[in-house]
Design an enzyme around this catalytic site. Structure first.
Site, PDB file in Angstrom:
ATOM      1  CB  VAL A 500      -0.985   0.027   1.205  1.00  0.00           C
ATOM      2  CG1 VAL A 500      -1.929  -1.155   1.147  1.00  0.00           C
ATOM      3  CG2 VAL A 500      -0.216   0.010   2.520  1.00  0.00           C
ATOM      4  CD  GLU A 501       0.073   5.331   3.143  1.00  0.00           C
ATOM      5  OE1 GLU A 501       1.062   6.069   3.182  1.00  0.00           O
ATOM      6  OE2 GLU A 501      -0.806   5.327   4.006  1.00  0.00           O
ATOM      7  N   GLY A 502       1.985   3.189  -2.361  1.00  0.00           N
ATOM      8  CA  GLY A 502       3.131   3.154  -3.274  1.00  0.00           C
ATOM      9  C   GLY A 502       3.847   1.838  -3.078  1.00  0.00           C
TER      10      GLY A 502
END
Ligand SMILES: Cc1cc2nc3c(=O)[nH]c(=O)nc-3n(C[C@H](O)[C@H](O)[C@H](O)COP(=O)(O)OP(=O)(O)OC[C@H]3O[C@@H](n4cnc5c(N)ncnc54)[C@H](O)[C@@H]3O)c2cc1C
Length: 822
Positions: A500-502
């Site tokens: 997640v988040e990149g």
């Protein structure tokens, strides 16, 4: 004499370059050198003339600006314009979004360590600390990770209520809107403590406080939106989620096919202009029970209701859950960490224009809004939860490795286990320092786009390595799931943090260096801007002065890398401290190497660098480890340079420097241009590769620090849940550890007597009784041994179940009391 002259001139050039002297000063120094040596009269006239002529041919055009522009800058500018990478709008937004902090110093090759020293080492306010010691501690006491993950697949209703009542979902919302208005450091402290007990709870709290409706409204919401939503979000009356990702658009988020058509439709009895949305989102955290859903979509105005632009670009809207056309409520199951996560679909969902976050003025600004906010959330959520998990892993594994004995020895005394323990200590130390430094940057008002990418990638990767080591050390105890297992869910769930988040591969290969190279470089961005100036003479003029400053900067970095490599960092300006000066010198050296290689890489590859992900990833690794080492040194200094912590700092530092060397070696060995490869090898590794991994003696010292209660161990694991009134399995181990250590000499006494045939008996109980009868151990000592044996039996126990109990989703008739097993 000719050689002497040449050597003198080389020395002058190297010294001027090393200290970053201007072109004029270099010219004057070189001319003076030639004159002084000529005046000795010992130089053959021919040599003197040749050397003076070569010098004049180089120095004069360089110092006469019009000649320089005509002969060098203008032709180079032509080439530069051809090499200039295509920067898409998406990339431009990403580049414009962040600010540059300490990473800029590291990237530019000559870090000013005083700046790092001056950075504050922030503490929590009294109110923030009271929250961590109060509601957060209370919540940790109540949480039962096994029930949440295995039986309920959710937090229980009381926990949801507790979170809302205590405004856990409003940590970033200012007090004027009813939130807690916490600093980034406090936000970090809360997530760190929660994640040390239950990852599901930590994720549930992290999301509303990270990138999503709350933060977007705070920065871009209209007054009306803020006044309506923020108090409701702070009180937990609205549960938010944010949907960007869909089946076809993951990492390539700007490719979302979801769209909204501006149209007129009846809304609450009146015909209004609004947006008809069609979207298909997945993996959306909190979606199954969210009441207000942020949706990213591409906005089109085919009928020109808003103006003459048809494709308005990515926009963000807030859609209430009960809006007609919404399909929401089903759940995904992310790796047995059942936090609320699921798909959201919308078919012809109509919302008025007021649903756009920031109102109609922000139509089409969605990507910029997301990217601007991303760095702040990314600097805190995952780095803090990774830190909590890492510290808990270190605490538990250290205790377990002392308590668990095989071959009559604590397993933590075996060299193989020591290697894992030292890695655990090093990773816990580095993770915490890194997450603290990025949270500090947020509190200082930065938008740390590059450090947040470094922190996201490296804290999650270090946590992944740490949990792997912790599992290895625990053996079967880590593998068998049940209420007594405090590691298994962390092990299962770590890929969620990686994704997640990149997602991490993308973050390492594209973002850290890709953004860092352009954002942190003192000249490249300015040169790119200058190359795009319309007016030709202004363009050449501006480009010329930037180019020559840039060339000077590159030469300085090459000279610094070479000289610091040859002198083992001797000439670097670093803080004078007996213990740490050598660390700062190494960082100064590799910072110069990174700056020089970065320039050569950009010069050689230009826009093609984007496709060279191996190169970009490795240069990103160098920048990252320089940043992590800085954070560790900052931590060590700010904690008062504790002597007892030096071994952990040394282990973590040498391990990071070794990784820097590996990354640089791979960059040099694989550099696409063979002439440049030789130059780089000479400048970066003049004496070859000399960095070594931490040695065995240091590894032994660090590992032993985890096995015994001490201030160092407390500092390493501070901020996690360690209550001595809790029956959490790790807290129980912590309580048992001093008693186990106290009993060790008695155990050895008993064992020795047994080996020497002084006591008899088949079972351990019989042997102990015989030892008491023969006064080998006293009655009190025997009681201690018995008590410790019971404690150890409980600690090493694992769970077993009736097959019915293993059926997920079904509450068993009678369960063992998970929290009171002891
Ligand atoms: C549990 C969970 C919760 C989530 N919560 C949310 C949420 O609340 N809201 C939301 O909008 N999204 C959410 N996401 C989505 C998350 O942000 C995406 O999963 C992520 O962006 C990656 O997309 P993907 O999974 O489709 O992987 P893909 O994009 O298919 O990537 C697969 C792999 O390819 C790599 N890769 C892709 N492109 C490149 C490249 N150019 N160079 C190198 N490597 C590359 C990636 O690093 C990754 O390793 C969540 C995801 C999960 C799993």
């Amino acid at each position: 004499m000719t050689w002497l002259l040449l050597l003198t001139l080389l020395g002058i050039s190297l010294a001027s370059a090393f200290y970053g002297a201007s072109l004029l000063i270099w010219t004057v120094a070189m001319a003076a050198g030639i004159v002084v040596l000529a005046s000795t009269g010992s130089l053959p006239l021919v040599s003197l003339v040749v050397i003076a002529a070569v010098f004049a041919i180089i120095a004069i055009p360089l110092n006469v600006k019009p000649w320089r522009q005509q002969l060098i800058s203008a032709p180079f500018l032509k080439q530069f314009r051809r090499m200039l990478p295509e920067i898409s709008e998406t990339e431009q937004v990403a580049l414009d979004a962040g600010t540059v902090g300490w990473e800029g110093e590291l990237f530019a090759g000559k870090p000013d360590w005083q700046l790092l020293k001056k950075q504050p080492y922030l503490a929590l306010t009294v109110e923030e600390q009271a929250f961590v010691d109060g509601p957060v501690e209370e919540l940790c006491q109540k949480l039962n990770s096994w029930e949440i993950t295995h039986i309920d697949a959710d937090l229980n209703p009381e926990t949801w209520e507790f979170l809302k009542r205590n405004r856990f979902f409003g940590m970033i919302i200012p007090k004027e809107y009813g939130g807690l208005g916490f600093s980034a450091m406090a936000h970090r402290a809360v997530l760190q403590k929660l994640s040390s007990v239950c990852a599901v709870t930590a994720s549930t709290v992290a999301v509303p406080n990270s990138l999503g409706p709350g933060e977007l409204l705070l920065h871009y919401g209209t007054e009306e939106q803020k006044n309506h939503f923020l108090p409701r979000l702070a009180r937990g009356e609205e549960i938010p989620c944010f949907g960007l990702t869909g089946p076809t658009a993951g990492s390539d988020a700007t490719s979302i096919p979801d769209h909204g058509i501006v149209c007129k439709q009846k809304y609450k009895g009146k015909e209004v202009v609004g947006i008809r949305l069609n979207f298909d989102k997945r993996y959306i955290t909190l979606a199954p029970l969210a009441t207000i859903i942020g949706i990213a979509f591409r906005m089109y105005d085919p009928d020109g209701l808003l103006g003459d632009k048809e494709d308005l670009g990515i926009s963000l809207a807030l859609v209430p859950r009960d809006t007609k056309g919404m399909e929401i409520g089903r759940r995904h199951m992310p790796l047995n960490l059942p936090f609320q996560n699921g798909p959201v679909r919308g078919k012809d969902v109509f919302v008025p224009l007021e649903a756009l976050i920031g109102g109609i003025e922000m139509a089409g600004q969605g990507w910029r809004m997301l990217v601007e906010c991303l760095s702040v959330g990314r600097a805190i959520s995952l780095p803090s939860t990774s830190t909590g998990g890492a510290k808990m892993g270190a605490l538990a594994t250290g205790a377990y490795a002392r308590i668990r004995k095989q071959f009559n020895m604590p397993i933590g005394r075996f060299e193989g286990v020591e290697a894992a323990l030292a890695r655990i200590a090093g990773n816990a130390y580095a993770t915490s320092a890194l997450s603290r430094m990025t949270a500090t940057a947020v509190d200082l008002g930065d938008k740390p786009s590059v450090p947040s990418a470094i922190a996201k990638y490296h804290t999650t990767e270090m946590a992944r390595e740490l949990i792997r080591d912790a599992m290895d050390v625990h053996g079967g105890k880590g593998v068998i799931m049940g209420p007594r297992n405090y590691l298994g869910r962390g092990w299962q769930g770590i890929p969620v943090s990686i994704t997640v988040e990149g997602a991490n591969i993308l973050t390492r290969n594209l973002m850290i260096f890709g953004q860092g190279a352009i954002r942190c470089h003192p000249y490249v961005l300015k040169e790119m801007e200058a190359a795009r100036i319309e007016n030709v003479s202004e363009r050449v003029d501006k480009f010329d002065s930037l180019l020559f400053s840039h060339v000077g900067y590159s030469i300085r970095n090459a000279a610094r890398s070479l000289v610091l490599g040859l002198s083992f960092g001797k000439f670097a300006m670093v803080p004078h401290d007996r213990k740490t000066a050598k660390y700062y010198k190494k960082l100064s050296r590799y910072s110069a190497s990174l700056a020089f290689i970065s320039d050569i890489t950009m010069l050689t590859l230009g826009g093609k660098l984007k496709q060279k992900e191996h190169l970009s990833a490795r240069l990103g690794d160098v920048l990252s480890h320089l940043y992590i080492c800085s954070a560790m040194l900052k931590r060590y200094e700010s904690e008062g340079r504790p002597v007892a912590d030096q071994a952990i700092l040394a282990w973590a530092f040498h391990s990071a420097i070794y990784k820097i060397q590996i990354a640089l070696r791979l960059v040099v060995d694989n550099f696409p241009n063979r002439y440049m490869r030789s130059l780089l090898r000479f400048v970066v590794f003049p004496f070859g590769r000399q960095e070594k991994e931490p040695g065995d003696r240091l590894t032994h010292r660090v590992a032993q620090l985890l096995l015994v209660p001490s201030d160092t161990r407390d500092r390493l694991t501070n901020g996690v849940f360690k209550s001595d009134t809790s029956t959490h399995p790790v807290c129980l181990m912590e309580q048992a550890l001093p008693r186990v250590i106290l009993a060790e000499p008695l155990e050895r006494k008993l064992l020795k007597a047994l080996k020497q045939g002084e006591i008899n008996g088949i079972t351990w109980d019989e042997q102990l009784k015989d030892a008491v009868d023969k006064s080998i151990v006293s009655k009190e000592e025997a009681d201690i041994l018995l008590h410790v044996r019971e404690l150890v039996a409980e600690i090493i126990a694992v769970d077993d179940f009736d097959v019915e109990e293993l059926r997920l989703g079904r509450r068993p008739e009678s369960r063992i009391d998970t929290q009171h097993a002891a």
